[in-house]
Design a protein around this motif. Structure first.
Motif: not given
Length: 358
Positions: A183-199
């Protein structure tokens, strides 16, 4: 005197005369009342045992909800504290047996008590607000994972030895990754870096729950990432289990006979092989219903998602007995109902279970 020749009796097939198999096929199917009564008695006993454990287990913990409340609010008088204990069913003047009987009586009336953690709100109201979020997210993700894993495992097992076998070690490896790390990896990649999804959260700040296209879109957008991580984390188990059962079923005689008769491979796969291989999967899915209702505490903490899992964690930390018992009861009832539905599904998919009597 001419002897009377006996008239030749018509030759009847032994199957038409009446064998056990013919009787079962032609006779009216009996309702297995003994079997149904045995299952009903088993589930009722299980429910009683769960309610009893649900009552006594929290009371084995040190302290109670009132002690936790008094540690945060020093200005509460002793009289008010005693009134709170009486309201919550923690009156020390009454024995545990009397408290247990009061608890069962309230359950029969549908009263789960009040939650001190949530300002003396009814437990049914507190759980009712958190339950749809958990069922909507974790339930949807579990059904999707079960469906994809079961169908994929059936296809991989049917085409054993092909390149599709490479999906098994990949999905199994993803299933071994700790969920909080995934879950933390998914947040780091898709939320923080790519900004596709909310945190995190279930919907955007400033939004109010309502039946509107904007709010539903917010819920779907916020729930996509945690739902995807649940599917990825649990897909390997469903696929591996179905694939192994398919390898066992494909060696059965009825599958080889169906293939020898020239039946289409698609019919043999889904009507014969997969239909029998899926039976253990159904039982496992029924047991996972408790996971659906209970939610994943780790998931709800990582994604700051409101749900029953987070509610149970907060109630445990606050020693809110009424809320803990309410959540445990909902989980228990969901598991029992799921097992009843699994028995019905077994009887539908496997005709032999309809002829079984205890």
């Amino acid at each position: 005197m001419t002897a009377v020749q006996p008239q030749p009796q018509p030759v009847q097939d032994a199957l038409e005369v009446g064998t056990t198999a013919t009787t079962v096929v032609r006779g009216r199917s009996r309702i297995p009342w003994r079997f149904l009564a045995g299952r009903a008695a088993f589930y009722l006993f299980t429910l009683w045992a769960a309610i009893t454990i649900n009552f006594f287990l929290p009371r084995m913990m040190k302290g109670d909800a009132v002690d936790q409340y008094l540690s945060r609010n020093r200005n509460v008088s002793p009289e008010a504290a005693d009134a709170l204990r009486t309201l919550l069913g923690l009156d020390t003047d009454r024995s545990l047996l009397q408290q247990y009987l009061d608890y069962v009586g309230l359950l029969l009336r549908g009263d789960l008590g009040v939650s001190l953690l949530h300002g003396l709100r009814p437990v049914t109201e507190v759980i009712g607000q958190a339950l749809p979020w958990t069922v909507g997210l974790v339930g949807f993700a579990t059904v999707i994972s079960f469906t994809i894993g079961t169908i994929g495992g059936a296809v991989v097992g049917w085409r054993r030895g092909s390149r599709l076998d490479g999906l098994i070690p990949v999905t199994t490896f993803l299933g071994t990754i700790p969920y909080f790390w995934l879950g933390l990896l998914a947040i780091a990649v898709f939320s923080v870096n790519l900004g596709w999804f909310p945190i995190g959260k279930a919907y955007g700040v400033g939004m109010r729950p309502e039946w509107s296209a904007e709010f539903v879109g917010q819920v779907v957008h916020h729930g996509t990432l945690p739902a995807a991580t649940i599917v990825i984390a649990s897909l390997g188990g469903w696929m591996l289990g179905m694939r192994n059962m398919m390898l066992t079923v494909l060696d059965e005689d009825y599958v080889m006979v169906a293939q020898a008769k020239g039946m289409p491979n698609r019919r043999v796969l889904w009507r014969y092989a997969a239909r029998n291989a899926v039976l253990p999967q159904i039982q496992s899915f029924a047991l996972s219903i408790g996971f659906i209702v209970g939610g994943t505490i780790v998931m709800e903490m990582v994604f700051s998602y409101p749900g029953v899992g987070k509610l149970l964690l907060d109630a445990t930390n606050a020693k809110d007995y009424a809320l803990m018992q309410g959540v445990f009861l909902v989980i228990t009832l969901s598991v029992l109902v799921a097992n009843v539905l699994a028995d019905v599904a077994y009887a539908f998919l496997d005709p032999r279970t309809r002829q079984t009597e205890a």
